[in-house]
Design a protein around this motif. Structure first.
Motif, PDB file in Angstrom:
ATOM      1  N   THR A 157      54.873  81.771 -89.207  1.00 37.70           N
ATOM      2  CA  THR A 157      55.435  80.466 -89.573  1.00 37.70           C
ATOM      3  C   THR A 157      54.796  79.424 -88.675  1.00 37.70           C
ATOM      4  O   THR A 157      55.038  79.385 -87.472  1.00 37.70           O
ATOM      5  CB  THR A 157      56.962  80.468 -89.396  1.00 37.70           C
ATOM      6  OG1 THR A 157      57.510  81.494 -90.230  1.00 37.70           O
ATOM      7  CG2 THR A 157      57.554  79.135 -89.792  1.00 37.70           C
ATOM      8  N   SER A 192      52.516  75.353 -88.578  1.00 38.04           N
ATOM      9  CA  SER A 192      52.328  74.063 -89.226  1.00 38.04           C
ATOM     10  C   SER A 192      50.933  73.546 -88.924  1.00 38.04           C
ATOM     11  O   SER A 192      50.373  73.807 -87.859  1.00 38.04           O
ATOM     12  CB  SER A 192      53.359  73.053 -88.727  1.00 38.04           C
ATOM     13  OG  SER A 192      53.201  72.840 -87.334  1.00 38.04           O
ATOM     14  N   THR A 208      49.295  69.919 -88.832  1.00 44.32           N
ATOM     15  CA  THR A 208      49.655  68.502 -88.864  1.00 44.32           C
ATOM     16  C   THR A 208      48.444  67.684 -88.454  1.00 44.32           C
ATOM     17  O   THR A 208      47.739  68.041 -87.522  1.00 44.32           O
ATOM     18  CB  THR A 208      50.812  68.207 -87.889  1.00 44.32           C
ATOM     19  OG1 THR A 208      51.899  69.072 -88.204  1.00 44.32           O
ATOM     20  CG2 THR A 208      51.270  66.780 -88.000  1.00 44.32           C
ATOM     21  N   ASN A 264      53.782  81.408 -93.541  1.00 40.09           N
ATOM     22  CA  ASN A 264      54.554  80.316 -94.127  1.00 40.09           C
ATOM     23  C   ASN A 264      54.085  79.046 -93.426  1.00 40.09           C
ATOM     24  O   ASN A 264      54.494  78.771 -92.307  1.00 40.09           O
ATOM     25  CB  ASN A 264      56.046  80.552 -93.915  1.00 40.09           C
ATOM     26  CG  ASN A 264      56.896  79.449 -94.504  1.00 40.09           C
ATOM     27  OD1 ASN A 264      56.406  78.553 -95.169  1.00 40.09           O
ATOM     28  ND2 ASN A 264      58.191  79.518 -94.242  1.00 40.09           N
ATOM     29  N   VAL A 265      53.186  78.319 -94.071  1.00 36.53           N
ATOM     30  CA  VAL A 265      52.522  77.196 -93.419  1.00 36.53           C
ATOM     31  C   VAL A 265      52.938  75.882 -94.073  1.00 36.53           C
ATOM     32  O   VAL A 265      52.932  75.753 -95.284  1.00 36.53           O
ATOM     33  CB  VAL A 265      50.993  77.350 -93.499  1.00 36.53           C
ATOM     34  CG1 VAL A 265      50.295  76.179 -92.836  1.00 36.53           C
ATOM     35  CG2 VAL A 265      50.566  78.669 -92.853  1.00 36.53           C
ATOM     36  N   THR A 266      53.315  74.932 -93.235  1.00 40.33           N
ATOM     37  CA  THR A 266      53.621  73.588 -93.692  1.00 40.33           C
ATOM     38  C   THR A 266      52.445  72.692 -93.317  1.00 40.33           C
ATOM     39  O   THR A 266      52.038  72.651 -92.151  1.00 40.33           O
ATOM     40  CB  THR A 266      54.891  73.049 -93.017  1.00 40.33           C
ATOM     41  OG1 THR A 266      55.971  73.925 -93.332  1.00 40.33           O
ATOM     42  CG2 THR A 266      55.215  71.653 -93.484  1.00 40.33           C
ATOM     43  N   ILE A 267      51.889  71.988 -94.303  1.00 40.11           N
ATOM     44  CA  ILE A 267      50.787  71.073 -94.036  1.00 40.11           C
ATOM     45  C   ILE A 267      51.311  69.653 -94.185  1.00 40.11           C
ATOM     46  O   ILE A 267      51.808  69.272 -95.238  1.00 40.11           O
ATOM     47  CB  ILE A 267      49.609  71.310 -94.994  1.00 40.11           C
ATOM     48  CG1 ILE A 267      49.082  72.743 -94.828  1.00 40.11           C
ATOM     49  CG2 ILE A 267      48.506  70.284 -94.752  1.00 40.11           C
ATOM     50  CD1 ILE A 267      48.020  73.115 -95.823  1.00 40.11           C
ATOM     51  N   ALA A 268      51.209  68.877 -93.120  1.00 35.29           N
ATOM     52  CA  ALA A 268      51.612  67.477 -93.137  1.00 35.29           C
ATOM     53  C   ALA A 268      50.431  66.663 -92.613  1.00 35.29           C
ATOM     54  O   ALA A 268      50.259  66.508 -91.411  1.00 35.29           O
ATOM     55  CB  ALA A 268      52.843  67.257 -92.268  1.00 35.29           C
TER      56      ALA A 268
END
Length: 120
Positions: free
Chosen positions: A82, A84, A86, A103-107
């Motif tokens: 997990t 990110s 950014t 589980n990657v969040t790209i912002a």
């Protein structure tokens, strides 16, 4: 002023502070980072020179907080767990892999991959 690493490095992470103005040369080395990830806060001009580095980040951020200072060259970065990604303004990567089960969040304003983007 700057810093150069040699040999394989395993650490919680690497982070520059906004007041650091040097280059950090990771060229050709293997890095394994944990929850601290890889954070470039280059408010005053610091740079990560990735060269041909192989970087693995597990459960930590991959973060470029300003618009300059990321020199991707021919590096390979793998994001695991997990994490990110950014970026304020832009991030340029050469090889970027999101590992199976991550589980990657790209912002980011935009993320550019110059050679190979792998989604497992």
């Amino acid at each position: 002023m700057g810093s150069t690493f040699s040999g394989a490095i395993t650490a919680d992470g690497i982070k520059t502070m906004a007041t650091y103005t040097g280059a950090i040369n990771l060229n050709g080395q293997t890095f394994t980072f944990g929850t601290g990830g890889m954070v470039l806060d280059n408010g005053t001009g610091s740079t990560f020179v990735l060269g041909a580095a192989t970087i693995s980040i597990t459960n930590g951020p991959l973060d470029n907080k300003d618009y300059t200072g990321w020199n991707a060259n021919t590096s390979s970065i793998t994001v695991n767990g997990t994490s990110s990604v950014t970026s304020k303004y832009q991030n340029s990567f050469y090889n970027l892999t999101f590992a199976a089960g991550s589980n990657v969040t790209i912002a980011a304003d935009w993320v550019w991959v110059g050679h190979l983007l792998t989604l497992n």
